[in-house]
Design a protein around this motif. Structure first.
Motif, PDB file in Angstrom:
ATOM      1  N   SER A  41      47.451  63.723  14.741  1.00 27.25           N
ATOM      2  CA  SER A  41      46.391  64.023  13.768  1.00 27.25           C
ATOM      3  C   SER A  41      45.220  64.139  14.609  1.00 27.25           C
ATOM      4  O   SER A  41      45.038  63.653  15.974  1.00 27.25           O
ATOM      5  N   LYS A  42      44.409  65.390  14.185  1.00 25.26           N
ATOM      6  CA  LYS A  42      43.353  65.649  14.977  1.00 25.26           C
ATOM      7  C   LYS A  42      42.156  64.625  14.823  1.00 25.26           C
ATOM      8  O   LYS A  42      41.223  64.324  15.580  1.00 25.26           O
ATOM      9  N   LYS A  43      42.263  63.727  13.711  1.00 25.83           N
ATOM     10  CA  LYS A  43      41.260  62.830  13.179  1.00 25.83           C
ATOM     11  C   LYS A  43      41.591  61.556  13.741  1.00 25.83           C
ATOM     12  O   LYS A  43      42.779  61.027  13.161  1.00 25.83           O
ATOM     13  N   PRO A  44      41.188  60.547  14.508  1.00 29.22           N
ATOM     14  CA  PRO A  44      41.615  59.542  15.005  1.00 29.22           C
ATOM     15  C   PRO A  44      41.906  58.533  13.641  1.00 29.22           C
ATOM     16  O   PRO A  44      42.789  57.814  13.773  1.00 29.22           O
ATOM     17  N   ALA A  45      41.054  58.552  12.567  1.00 28.43           N
ATOM     18  CA  ALA A  45      41.055  57.644  11.599  1.00 28.43           C
ATOM     19  C   ALA A  45      42.529  57.939  10.882  1.00 28.43           C
ATOM     20  O   ALA A  45      43.091  57.038  10.296  1.00 28.43           O
TER      21      ALA A  45
END
Length: 144
Positions: free
Chosen positions: A74-78
């Protein structure tokens, strides 16, 4: 490199989860998720382009492993697993349910297992690969 590393943004341990996703992708498909013409082009792909579905290169991949890899990428760490322990745990939960059918990438040659007495599917090898990382993460968490 994770998108946040390529974009010179703040980095935490979730960047390592992304790297594990890249390794799992390569283990299953026989290729990297992003292959640019230059290192800068590859970094740009890591930042802006969605990763290809592993099943587009390894059609026999279990959909649950594919989902796990894409979550790690995923591009977003969250949106990734938050720790190596969580990623390893998710892989270990899948391991008993996986078929022992080799996943053969469409672009690479078939490599025979080192031991013909204990052949492994790429998916079960990926889960075993993650087990040491999870144990190390647990040990370091216990020390804190």
């Amino acid at each position: 490199m994770s998108p946040e590393q390529c974009g010179l943004l703040p980095v935490d341990t979730r960047a390592d989860i992304y790297t594990c996703g890249v390794l799992l992708f390569q283990l299953i498909t026989g290729r990297l998720p992003f292959e640019g013409q230059t290192p800068l082009h590859t970094a740009t792909l890591h930042i802006h382009q969605a990763p290809p579905a592993p099943s587009s290169f390894a059609p026999a991949i279990d959909p649950r492993i594919e989902a796990l890899i894409l979550k790690a990428l995923s591009k977003k760490p969250a949106e990734r697993h938050q720790t190596a322990r969580h990623l390893g745990s998710a892989l270990r939960k899948l391991l008993p349910d996986l078929d022992d059918v080799p996943v053969v990438p469409t672009r690479t040659k078939v490599v025979r297992p080192m031991s013909s007495r204990h052949p492994q599917s790429a998916e079960s090898a990926a889960a075993e690969l993650m087990a040491p990382a999870s144990a190390e993460s647990a040990a370091s968490s216990d020390r804190m």
